[in-house]
Design a protein around this motif. Structure first.
Motif, short mmCIF file in Angstrom:
data_model
loop_
_atom_site.label_atom_id
_atom_site.label_comp_id
_atom_site.label_asym_id
_atom_site.label_seq_id
_atom_site.Cartn_x
_atom_site.Cartn_y
_atom_site.Cartn_z
N ALA A 43 -35.84 -84.81 -38.47
CA ALA A 43 -35.21 -84.86 -39.80
C ALA A 43 -34.68 -86.27 -40.12
CB ALA A 43 -34.08 -83.84 -39.88
N GLY A 44 -35.02 -87.24 -39.25
CA GLY A 44 -34.65 -88.63 -39.52
C GLY A 44 -33.25 -89.01 -39.07
N GLN A 45 -32.64 -88.19 -38.21
CA GLN A 45 -31.29 -88.47 -37.72
C GLN A 45 -31.36 -89.21 -36.38
OE1 GLN A 45 -28.15 -86.88 -39.28
NE2 GLN A 45 -29.69 -87.25 -40.84
N ARG A 46 -30.64 -90.32 -36.27
CA ARG A 46 -30.58 -91.01 -34.97
C ARG A 46 -29.72 -90.16 -34.04
NH1 ARG A 46 -28.93 -96.49 -37.96
NH2 ARG A 46 -27.54 -94.92 -38.81
N THR A 47 -30.34 -89.66 -32.99
CA THR A 47 -29.69 -88.60 -32.20
C THR A 47 -29.59 -88.96 -30.73
OG1 THR A 47 -30.65 -87.00 -33.75
CG2 THR A 47 -29.79 -86.11 -31.70
N LEU A 48 -28.42 -88.68 -30.16
CA LEU A 48 -28.18 -88.84 -28.73
C LEU A 48 -27.87 -87.47 -28.15
CD1 LEU A 48 -27.56 -90.81 -26.26
CD2 LEU A 48 -25.19 -90.69 -26.97
N LEU A 49 -28.54 -87.14 -27.05
CA LEU A 49 -28.31 -85.86 -26.37
C LEU A 49 -27.59 -86.16 -25.05
CD1 LEU A 49 -28.78 -82.81 -25.91
CD2 LEU A 49 -31.13 -83.35 -25.24
N LEU A 50 -26.39 -85.61 -24.92
CA LEU A 50 -25.57 -85.86 -23.73
C LEU A 50 -25.54 -84.61 -22.86
CD1 LEU A 50 -23.31 -87.23 -21.99
CD2 LEU A 50 -21.66 -86.44 -23.70
N ASP A 51 -25.94 -84.75 -21.59
CA ASP A 51 -25.89 -83.63 -20.64
C ASP A 51 -24.56 -83.71 -19.90
OD1 ASP A 51 -26.31 -81.67 -18.77
OD2 ASP A 51 -28.28 -82.39 -18.12
N THR A 52 -23.70 -82.71 -20.11
CA THR A 52 -22.41 -82.73 -19.39
C THR A 52 -22.35 -81.67 -18.29
OG1 THR A 52 -21.28 -81.23 -20.93
CG2 THR A 52 -21.17 -83.59 -21.41
N ASP A 53 -23.52 -81.11 -17.92
CA ASP A 53 -23.53 -80.22 -16.75
C ASP A 53 -23.56 -81.15 -15.54
OD1 ASP A 53 -23.81 -78.30 -14.83
OD2 ASP A 53 -25.25 -77.11 -15.95
N LEU A 54 -22.34 -81.58 -15.14
CA LEU A 54 -22.24 -82.73 -14.23
C LEU A 54 -22.80 -82.48 -12.84
CD1 LEU A 54 -18.69 -83.87 -15.40
CD2 LEU A 54 -20.89 -84.84 -16.06
N ILE A 130 -25.46 -84.55 -29.67
CA ILE A 130 -25.44 -83.16 -29.21
C ILE A 130 -24.95 -83.18 -27.75
CG2 ILE A 130 -26.82 -81.09 -28.72
CD1 ILE A 130 -27.16 -81.52 -31.58
N VAL A 131 -23.92 -82.38 -27.47
CA VAL A 131 -23.34 -82.33 -26.13
C VAL A 131 -23.69 -80.98 -25.51
CG1 VAL A 131 -21.19 -82.47 -24.81
CG2 VAL A 131 -21.42 -83.76 -26.95
N ASP A 132 -24.53 -81.01 -24.48
CA ASP A 132 -24.92 -79.78 -23.79
C ASP A 132 -23.90 -79.52 -22.68
OD1 ASP A 132 -26.57 -77.59 -23.02
OD2 ASP A 132 -27.45 -78.81 -21.43
N THR A 133 -23.12 -78.43 -22.80
CA THR A 133 -22.08 -78.17 -21.81
C THR A 133 -22.59 -77.23 -20.72
OG1 THR A 133 -21.05 -76.15 -22.68
CG2 THR A 133 -20.37 -78.24 -23.70
N PRO A 134 -21.95 -77.24 -19.55
CA PRO A 134 -22.31 -76.26 -18.52
C PRO A 134 -21.81 -74.87 -18.91
CG PRO A 134 -20.50 -77.65 -17.77
CD PRO A 134 -20.92 -78.18 -19.09
N ALA A 135 -22.16 -73.87 -18.11
CA ALA A 135 -21.67 -72.51 -18.34
C ALA A 135 -20.24 -72.39 -17.83
CB ALA A 135 -22.57 -71.51 -17.62
N SER A 140 -14.01 -79.09 -17.74
CA SER A 140 -14.97 -79.98 -18.40
C SER A 140 -15.54 -79.33 -19.66
CB SER A 140 -16.10 -80.38 -17.43
OG SER A 140 -16.93 -79.28 -17.15
N VAL A 141 -15.86 -78.05 -19.60
CA VAL A 141 -16.40 -77.35 -20.78
C VAL A 141 -15.38 -77.40 -21.91
CG1 VAL A 141 -17.18 -75.12 -21.69
CG2 VAL A 141 -17.78 -75.77 -19.35
N LEU A 142 -14.12 -77.08 -21.59
CA LEU A 142 -13.07 -77.04 -22.61
C LEU A 142 -12.86 -78.42 -23.23
CD1 LEU A 142 -10.50 -74.74 -20.75
CD2 LEU A 142 -12.28 -74.06 -22.36
#
Length: 284
Positions: A43-54, A130-135, A140-142
């Motif tokens: 959609a033309g958005q400059r996007t960063l995907l952050l994996d926080t499932d450390l 976009i921040v992908d959090t762990p389960a 860290s999730v909070l």
């Protein structure tokens, strides 16, 4: 990849930061994060995907990427946050976490806040992160949910998924002041089923919690999605006309209508300095 620095002297705009979470493992948080990020790029958005499932990272695996540095290297002082950024498909930027590093799951709360604050040093123009959090409901999730402007809660039509989602909403609203959450129903057999999963969750939250849930939509159960995961590709790219791909694009269109961040809210938050600058320019 070493990211391009901002070339003009204009302050960098604050990106929209969206945490994708889910309470329970196996509801499809990472698949959702990866495909939303990819649909944002389209959609033309400059996007960063952050994996926080450390401790059990898998964003890089889902995209078939091989990181040279991960967040574990940042915490160990071996590199800067900017050095971890990988270039994914179509220019998607990815910050990978570490897999199989148990000590990364035992970071202190102030280290989670330190990671949030480290994003202020990233000198790259961004529209969305976009921040992908762990389960689960760990600190860290909070913290990562609290530090985002929007939280997307992924739920499936299973009692355990709904129960765990409720537990997460309760703690986020009670302990972290998160009072607005978007709900995405995943792996649903049909659209009506998605709405009914939302209704189940909303019934209990509206009775017991001071929080507003909004229904963001549903992702259908889709064999093409399963195949794309095996191929280590986002379904929106591998099979653009698959039912799941159409649903992810629809969600991104809805997100595009959300209000842009207006300024810092006064607690731990990604890109605080950019939010301050944004607020200054809107006041001026």
């Amino acid at each position: 990849m070493h990211s391009p620095d901002a070339t003009s002297n204009e302050p960098l705009r604050a990106p929209r930061v969206i945490a994708v979470t889910g309470g329970k493992g196996g509801v499809g948080k990472t698949t959702t994060s990866v495909n939303l990020a990819m649909a944002m790029i389209e959609a033309g958005q400059r996007t960063l995907l952050l994996d926080t499932d450390l401790g059990l990272a898998n964003v890089d695996v889902m995209l078939g990427l091989s990181p040279k540095f991960t967040l574990a290297d940042v915490f160990a002082g071996r590199c800067e946050l900017q050095d971890t950024i990988l270039e994914g498909p179509k220019g998607l930027m990815v910050v990978p976490a570490a897999s199989g590093k148990r000590h990364m799951t035992e970071l202190l709360p102030q280290q989670h806040i330190g990671l949030v604050n480290a994003f202020s040093q990233l000198n790259i123009p961004l529209d969305v992160m976009i921040v992908d959090t762990p389960a689960g409901i760990s600190d860290s999730v909070l913290t990562f949910c609290q530090a985002a402007q929007e939280v997307i809660l992924v739920v499936c039509d299973e009692p355990a998924s709904v129960t765990d989602a409720y537990a997460l909403v309760k703690i986020l609203s009670r302990d972290r002041g998160v009072n607005r959450i978007q709900v995405l129903a995943n792996q649903v057999p049909n659209v009506n089923e998605g709405r009914s999963v939302f209704d189940k969750l909303e019934r209990v939250t509206s009775r017991f919690l001071d929080v507003t849930l909004s229904y963001l939509g549903a992702i259908p159960r889709d064999e093409w999605l399963r195949l794309s995961i095996q191929r280590q590709e986002p379904v929106v790219e591998a099979f653009p006309t698959a039912p799941a791909s159409l649903a992810f694009r629809d969600i991104v269109r809805k997100i595009g209508k959300w209000q842009a961040p207006q300024g810092p809210r006064g607690h731990v938050e990604f890109f605080t300095d950019r939010l301050v600058a944004t607020q200054g320019s809107t006041v001026a």
